[in-house]
Design an enzyme around this catalytic site. Structure first.
Site, PDB file in Angstrom:
ATOM      1  N   CYS A 341      -2.209 -14.976 -16.454  1.00  0.00           N
ATOM      2  CA  CYS A 341      -1.817 -15.054 -17.866  1.00  0.00           C
ATOM      3  C   CYS A 341      -0.874 -13.922 -18.245  1.00  0.00           C
ATOM      4  O   CYS A 341      -1.226 -13.022 -19.012  1.00  0.00           O
ATOM      5  CB  CYS A 341      -3.062 -15.036 -18.736  1.00  0.00           C
ATOM      6  SG  CYS A 341      -4.142 -16.402 -18.345  1.00  0.00           S
ATOM      7  N   GLU A 342       0.317 -13.938 -17.679  1.00  0.00           N
ATOM      8  CA  GLU A 342       1.363 -12.958 -17.970  1.00  0.00           C
ATOM      9  C   GLU A 342       2.687 -13.671 -17.708  1.00  0.00           C
ATOM     10  O   GLU A 342       2.826 -14.336 -16.671  1.00  0.00           O
ATOM     11  CB  GLU A 342       1.333 -11.768 -16.982  1.00  0.00           C
ATOM     12  CG  GLU A 342       0.065 -10.992 -16.908  1.00  0.00           C
ATOM     13  CD  GLU A 342       0.112  -9.706 -17.716  1.00  0.00           C
ATOM     14  OE1 GLU A 342       1.176  -9.370 -18.258  1.00  0.00           O
ATOM     15  OE2 GLU A 342      -0.951  -9.068 -17.800  1.00  0.00           O
ATOM     16  N   TYR A 370       3.720  -3.627   1.546  1.00  0.00           N
ATOM     17  CA  TYR A 370       3.423  -3.504   0.115  1.00  0.00           C
ATOM     18  C   TYR A 370       3.085  -4.869  -0.488  1.00  0.00           C
ATOM     19  O   TYR A 370       3.401  -5.157  -1.639  1.00  0.00           O
ATOM     20  CB  TYR A 370       4.595  -2.801  -0.626  1.00  0.00           C
ATOM     21  CG  TYR A 370       4.955  -1.495   0.028  1.00  0.00           C
ATOM     22  CD1 TYR A 370       4.154  -0.377  -0.156  1.00  0.00           C
ATOM     23  CD2 TYR A 370       6.057  -1.392   0.891  1.00  0.00           C
ATOM     24  CE1 TYR A 370       4.449   0.821   0.488  1.00  0.00           C
ATOM     25  CE2 TYR A 370       6.352  -0.197   1.531  1.00  0.00           C
ATOM     26  CZ  TYR A 370       5.546   0.900   1.328  1.00  0.00           C
ATOM     27  OH  TYR A 370       5.830   2.080   1.970  1.00  0.00           O
TER      28      TYR A 370
HETATM   29  C1  LIG Z   1       5.686   5.454   1.225  1.00  0.00           C
HETATM   30  C2  LIG Z   1       5.945   6.571   2.139  1.00  0.00           C
HETATM   31  C3  LIG Z   1       6.450   6.343   3.423  1.00  0.00           C
HETATM   32  C4  LIG Z   1       6.836   4.971   3.938  1.00  0.00           C
HETATM   33  O1  LIG Z   1       7.955   4.462   3.300  1.00  0.00           O
HETATM   34  P1  LIG Z   1       8.641   3.130   3.854  1.00  0.00           P
HETATM   35  O2  LIG Z   1       9.765   2.914   2.922  1.00  0.00           O
HETATM   36  O3  LIG Z   1       7.631   2.046   3.790  1.00  0.00           O
HETATM   37  O4  LIG Z   1       9.090   3.406   5.240  1.00  0.00           O
HETATM   38  C5  LIG Z   1       6.604   7.429   4.275  1.00  0.00           C
HETATM   39  N1  LIG Z   1       6.280   8.680   3.864  1.00  0.00           N
HETATM   40  C6  LIG Z   1       5.810   8.941   2.626  1.00  0.00           C
HETATM   41  C7  LIG Z   1       5.470  10.330   2.251  1.00  0.00           C
HETATM   42  C8  LIG Z   1       5.632   7.897   1.722  1.00  0.00           C
HETATM   43  O5  LIG Z   1       5.183   8.159   0.498  1.00  0.00           O
END
Ligand SMILES: *Cc1c(COP(=O)(O)O)cnc(C)c1O
Length: 417
Positions: A341-342, A370
């Site tokens: 509901c968004e 992600y």
């Molecule tokens: C999120 C993150 C990563 C990984 O980033 P990607 O873009 O997925 O490679 C590596 N190091 C730190 C400190 C992060 O916060």
């Protein structure tokens, strides 16, 4: 290159037909390919072959313990950002001596947990954090190996929410001020300076920001050396982008070659923290069409929503949508939306989408990074299953949550009984 390919009209993950998995586990579900995960990890790691290095997979991008185990078997370490991720990494069998702990807000309990596990190093982000680590290490009779995350003020030219290496971002210590914290740390009894770290952002599609960063780091290492501070590990973070649609990010080999050239002769071990580039295109989200609606606009309503895959709503991110079984009917412009509901609950908007009707399966591509890890129970929707294909076998590596799971930990207090 990934192992999600059509055979005739049907989408396969390696040797398994996706509809077969959907019939067994229901929809929606995340589906990963072990061959693709291995291939991407090795391609990345091989880009640094011949120099002392450690690839520490960024756990937050995809944290299922089966996938972490797969990387552990290939010699992978972990870049963690919480006590929960440390727990996962250890449970998966990643060696503590290959774990680096990043993040701007570690709690005392998390620091204690990492000290007890004897991880490789803490990437610290402030002198206040340094003081807490010193204090906790002294209390536990340990010596904490540390680096400081420096902020080089380099524009990674990516989405504002995932830029981290600009002076205005909350991350790291401005490189001009970092020498002072190293001098401070050198005085402390329970910390050992071992590294310098950096991470400028995510989904970078050019090498130049990385190269600019490496140049600044090299200068900084020279200044440390002049003070007699020797560094064993140079951690350049993650951030290499992938192709979601039209992007053309450098291949890991080109990225590795450019970094190696920029580094030149180096006495320390390089640490790399890739996440997205390894898992992004090794996973898809499979969802089923519930209804179609045609008014001013055409909508395809599917059983996966923004709680299952947040990236489109959060970053306006583009994911390719393909039919699991190819039909004859031409594509049409529509919005692909979920049941939440968004109005922000969409997986694609105003896109040429496969003509699909109720019951059809669609695959949301490039969902391995992600994806599941950012999913939530919003609207009291159980989190979906995760499935790993290996050759002609598939394994449920996380079962779909139940309604019981939804209320686990909740209680009705006495005064309401
Ligand atoms: C999120 C993150 C990563 C990984 O980033 P990607 O873009 O997925 O490679 C590596 N190091 C730190 C400190 C992060 O916060």
């Amino acid at each position: 290159m990934n192992h999600f390919q059509y055979r005739d009209k049907v989408l396969f993950a390696e040797g398994v037909a996706v509809p077969e998995i959907a019939a067994a586990v229901g929809t929606p579900f995340y589906l990963y390919s072990a061959a693709t995960l291995r291939r991407h990890f090795s391609a990345f790691d091989q880009a640094f072959a011949g120099i002392a290095h450690q690839t520490c997979f960024a756990v937050k991008s995809c944290s299922n313990i089966a996938i972490l185990r797969l990387f552990a078997q290939l010699g992978g370490g972990a870049d963690i950002v919480s006590g929960g991720e440390l727990y996962r990494a250890l449970k998966a069998g990643i060696e503590p001596g290959k774990i680096v702990y990043s993040g701007v807000g570690k709690t005392e309990a998390e620091i204690d947990q990492a000290l007890a596990a004897e991880i490789l190093m803490f990437n610290l982000e402030s002198s206040q954090e340094l003081a807490v680590v010193q204090e906790r290490a002294a209390a536990l009779g340990k010596r904490a190996r540390i680096s400081f995350r420096v902020n080089p003020d380099v524009d990674p030219q990516t989405h504002a929410y995932i830029s981290t290496g600009l002076a205005k971002n909350k991350f790291g210590i401005p490189i001009a001020e970092a020498l002072a914290v190293y001098r401070q740390a050198r005085q402390l009894s329970h910390v050992e300076i071992v590294g310098v770290s950096c991470h400028i952002g995510s989904q970078l599609t050019q090498v130049s920001p990385f190269i600019d960063t490496v140049a600044k780091l090299k200068d900084f290492l020279a200044r440390l050396a002049a003070e007699g501070i020797a560094i064993r590990y140079l951690d350049i973070g993650g951030g290499l982008g992938i192709r979601y649609a039209q992007e053309s990010p450098p291949e890991p080999a080109a990225y590795g070659a450019a970094i190696r050239q920029a580094l030149g002769e180096m006495a320390c071990t390089l640490i790399l923290e890739p996440g997205r580039v390894i898992v992004g295109n090794a996973g898809i989200l499979v969802t089923k069409v519930l209804f179609t609606k045609t008014g001013q606009k055409k909508f395809i309503v599917v059983d996966a929503g923004m709680n299952d895959l947040a990236r489109p709503s959060l970053y306006d991110a583009h994911h390719e949508i393909v039919p699991v079984v190819r039909g004859e009917v031409a594509a049409e412009v529509a919005d692909l939306v979920g049941p939440i509901c968004e109005t922000g609950d969409f997986l694609a908007r105003g896109r040429e989408l496969p003509a699909a009707g109720a019951g059809d399966l669609l695959a949301v591509l490039s969902a391995g990074a992600y994806g599941f890890t950012m999913s939530s129970n919003y609207n009291s929707r159980p989190r979906v299953a995760e499935v790993l294909v290996n050759g002609d076998q598939f394994h449920q590596i996380r079962r779909r949550e139940t309604y019981e799971d939804l209320v686990r930990g909740e209680t009705i207090p006495d005064f309401l009984v």
